[in-house]
Design a protein around this motif. Structure first.
Motif, short mmCIF file in Angstrom:
data_model
loop_
_atom_site.label_atom_id
_atom_site.label_comp_id
_atom_site.label_asym_id
_atom_site.label_seq_id
_atom_site.Cartn_x
_atom_site.Cartn_y
_atom_site.Cartn_z
N PRO A 119 -5.32 2.94 7.38
CA PRO A 119 -6.12 3.49 6.26
C PRO A 119 -7.60 2.98 6.67
O PRO A 119 -7.76 1.87 7.29
N PHE A 120 -8.36 3.53 6.08
CA PHE A 120 -10.11 3.55 6.63
C PHE A 120 -10.49 2.13 6.41
O PHE A 120 -10.97 1.60 7.47
N ARG A 121 -10.37 1.21 5.41
CA ARG A 121 -11.02 0.32 5.19
C ARG A 121 -10.41 -0.70 6.09
O ARG A 121 -10.91 -1.67 6.57
N ILE A 122 -8.89 -0.70 6.31
CA ILE A 122 -8.12 -1.62 7.19
C ILE A 122 -9.09 -1.50 8.51
O ILE A 122 -9.25 -2.56 9.26
N ALA A 148 -14.41 7.92 -0.72
CA ALA A 148 -13.19 7.88 -1.71
C ALA A 148 -12.40 9.30 -1.37
O ALA A 148 -10.94 9.24 -1.22
N ASN A 161 -10.66 9.36 1.71
CA ASN A 161 -9.62 8.49 1.71
C ASN A 161 -8.17 8.81 1.25
O ASN A 161 -7.27 8.46 1.53
N VAL A 162 -8.41 9.51 0.21
CA VAL A 162 -7.38 9.99 -0.64
C VAL A 162 -6.68 11.12 0.37
O VAL A 162 -5.39 11.21 0.16
N ARG A 163 -7.45 11.96 1.10
CA ARG A 163 -6.80 12.79 1.87
C ARG A 163 -6.12 12.59 3.46
O ARG A 163 -5.60 13.09 4.06
N GLN A 164 -6.32 11.19 3.55
CA GLN A 164 -5.87 10.66 4.75
C GLN A 164 -4.37 10.53 4.54
O GLN A 164 -3.66 9.82 3.83
N LYS A 165 -3.70 11.21 5.78
CA LYS A 165 -2.33 11.18 5.87
C LYS A 165 -1.70 10.38 6.84
O LYS A 165 -0.47 10.01 6.60
N HIS A 166 -2.41 10.18 7.88
CA HIS A 166 -1.83 9.26 9.20
C HIS A 166 -2.54 8.13 9.34
O HIS A 166 -4.00 8.22 9.08
N GLY A 167 -2.02 7.27 10.03
CA GLY A 167 -2.90 6.29 10.82
C GLY A 167 -3.34 5.24 9.79
O GLY A 167 -2.89 5.25 8.82
N ILE A 213 -18.14 2.44 -3.10
CA ILE A 213 -17.69 3.33 -2.22
C ILE A 213 -18.29 4.40 -2.64
O ILE A 213 -18.44 4.67 -3.77
#
Lengths: 327, 321
Positions: B236-239, B225, B228-234, B220
């Motif tokens: 997860p990116f990889r999934i 990355a 991905n760390v900053r993602q708060k909702h929903g 990655i």
């Protein structure tokens, strides 16, 4: 036998730049029965009878490091962290020991670590899913960097921690008051990763020469890296050995390292018991000696205070005249 | 007149209780007076004797009238009696002999059990959990008046003032800055990698080739990355990415199946076959086959035959085993 011969490497001693300082020529172990000036008043020993006031801006990013392994970094992180949580502050403890993490065991949270930072970086989970909330004190959360067998990409270890701290700042439930980073032993890539986002450091050492040399080196590296606020915790102090001049006293340690004291933790058999039970010492009822010392260290950490007086040796308890009769 | 007065003695050692030992002379068998002797904090230096004349039926309404206080001072040991006490004494003397039934009674309250450690206060409703425990306001931490010793957990430690000054700290800092000259590594290179031209060689951290970090292949990018760390909702990116990829694959598969519906590979069908069904009787299999044929409808005859023969062969194989 000079005291600093152990602290610094031979090459640095030979360098012309190295200026010896006062305790250089003192023998080690120094006589601990040195008469301390009794005329000088001891101030602010236990002046607190209130909730501690948080000094400094949040989040306070504190790295707990030592250099040498086995001196009690992880124990300190667990106990100080939970003490802070009990004092009402929100705490996120990051186990930055990538390969050999143990903080989850000490906290008894090992069965609840499903996701780690590696999964967050990969996009397998969100950050809030990787944070493990302690059920005993809900304002304490644990974050592990990686599972024992997974590997963190080398290139952005330190950067990843900085992103993490930034992401924690922007959380919906608010920025945590304290982010404690449990640093791995050594001064390898794991150490560099762990100290990257830190603003202040707690140096854990034991009163023996091997730990002191490593501690001095690590302090030097931290100062080179711009972390100026470094306080030390002297762990596993045995007053009986100090009395027999078999162990350096805390004041000797302080004289050799020149760091402000955050706490002095006496040797306590309860530590190993609580470690094996996964129940941090500070939650023990009734409180133990080491647990009280950890709590007081946490208190000083909150207020950015340092110890003004230390326990040097145990003295026989004076009993009253009526004590024989149970008075 | 049988005059047996139960005398209750409460030897409690709770330091905060106001009246600890009470000699209760209960007025029974027609005796209307009630006497109590208080002993304060079970220290026998001074104690009070209070005799309450319980003339009124309501009991405690007017007890002050006949109150007597007996004080024994510590220094001279004299007993000071007030005038009511003499009256009390006369009353006692005039009474028939008393058999004192001394009965020791543990109070056994919940607070007492908690104090003795037989109950956990957390589990009971009697004590609220403190928001914070003040480590310095702990009964196990006692500081001496002259600040020269501290008692923690029953052990007394001598205190010494910290002598480190700001100047000494600065001297140590200077010493360290000379002794340990260190630059934070900005780049991590495996042994054998070339140093980039724009990198200070002092800040290169050489990682041995067998180091766990060095063997890590990162698939990655940094930007990814960081997002991905900053993602708060929903999700997860990889999934989500994997899910979308699977979805596309499935859709492609389905569209393929629409075109090639007639030519289903019998080998594939065999893969989906559940082997334990082959243990069933042939009648059942036949019935199942019929039902399957009925559902699919447009299955060709040859495929059905091959399917049946394959299932028969598997059942035969099972039998031979």
């Amino acid at each position: 036998m000079t005291s600093l011969r152990w602290l610094t490497e031979p090459s640095s001693l030979c360098s012309p730049n190295f200026l010896p300082f006062k305790p250089m020529y003192k023998t080690l172990p120094r006589p601990t029965t040195k008469p301390y000036p009794k005329s000088s008043p001891i101030r602010s020993v236990l002046q607190y009878n209130r909730k501690p006031e948080l000094a400094g801006g949040t989040p306070r990013v504190v790295v707990i490091t030592s250099g040498k392994g086995g001196v009690g970094k992880t124990t300190t992180t667990a106990n100080v962290g939970l003490s802070l949580a009990r004092l009402g502050f929100s705490v996120v403890a990051i186990d930055a020991d990538v390969g050999l993490r143990n903080l989850d065991l000490l906290l008894g949270l090992e069965n609840r670590v499903n996701y780690t930072v590696v999964e967050v970086l990969n996009g397998d989970c969100r950050l809030d899913q990787a944070l493990v909330r302690d059920k005993r004190w809900s304002n304490f959360e644990l974050l592990c960097i990686s599972k024992p067998r997974s590997k963190l990409p080398l290139g952005f270890g330190g950067k990843a921690l900085v992103w993490l701290v930034d992401a924690l700042k922007d959380r919906q439930e608010g920025c945590p008051d304290f982010i404690l980073i449990d640093c791995p032993a050594g001064i390898d890539a794991g150490f560099i990763t762990a100290i990257t986002p830190a603003n202040e450091a707690v140096l854990v050492t034991t009163p023996d020469i091997t730990a002191l040399r490593d501690a001095d080196r690590v302090t030097g590296l931290l100062e080179c890296d711009g972390i100026r606020d470094i306080k030390m915790i002297v762990n596993r102090v045995r007053t009986d050995l100090i009395r027999g001049e078999d162990m350096m006293s805390v004041l000797d340690v302080q004289e050799m390292l020149g760091l402000a004291l955050l706490g002095v933790i006496p040797e306590d058999s309860e530590v190993i018991r609580s470690t094996n039970r996964g129940f941090p010492l500070v939650l023990n009822k009734p409180p133990t000696l080491a647990g009280l010392a950890f709590e007081q260290a946490a208190w000083r950490l909150v207020e950015q205070d340092s110890m003004k007086a230390v326990m040097v040796e145990e003295e026989p308890k004076k009993r009253g005249f009526f004590s024989f009769f149970g008075g | 007149m049988a005059s047996v007065w139960p005398l209750q003695l409460h030897p409690i050692s709770i330091p905060h209780q106001v009246s600890t030992n009470a000699l209760d002379l209960k007025p029974q068998l027609g005796f209307k007076e009630r006497y109590r002797i208080w002993n304060r904090k079970n220290k026998y230096r001074d104690f009070f004797v209070r005799a309450s004349g319980d003339a009124l039926p309501s009991g405690e309404v007017n007890p002050i009238k006949d109150e007597a206080i007996l004080e024994k001072t510590e220094n001279n040991g004299m007993v000071v009696l007030r005038h009511q006490v003499s009256r009390l004494q006369e009353t006692i003397i005039s009474l028939p002999p008393i058999v004192f039934l001394v009965r020791y009674k543990r109070s056994g309250s919940v607070a007492d059990l908690v104090r003795r450690g037989q109950l956990n206060s957390d589990r009971r409703g009697i004590s609220k959990t403190p928001l914070y425990d003040d480590p310095f306001d702990n009964p196990l931490v006692k500081i001496s008046k002259n600040n020269l010793s501290v008692e923690m957990c029953g052990k007394v430690y001598r205190l010494a003032p910290v002598t480190l000054t700001r100047e000494e700290q600065n001297i140590h800092q200077k010493r360290r800055s000379r002794a340990y000259q260190w630059k934070r590594p900005t780049i991590f290179l495996k042994e054998g990698d070339p140093i980039p031209s724009d990198v200070d060689p002092d800040t290169v951290r050489w990682i041995p080739a067998n180091h766990p970090f060095a063997t890590t292949a990162s698939d990655i990018t940094e930007d990814l990355a960081q997002n991905n760390v900053r993602q708060k909702h929903g999700v997860p990116f990889r999934i989500q990415a994997e899910h979308e990829a699977l979805q596309k694959k499935l859709e492609a598969l389905q569209s393929d199946q629409k075109f090639n519906n007639l030519g289903v590979d019998p080998g594939t069908a065999r893969n989906f076959e559940r082997p334990f069904k082959s243990n069933l009787k042939l009648d059942d299999q036949q019935a199942e086959q019929n039902s399957v044929n009925g559902q699919t409808g447009s299955q060709p005859e040859s495929q059905t035959n091959s399917h049946t023969s394959s299932s028969n062969s598997t059942s035969e194989e099972k039998r031979t085993q």
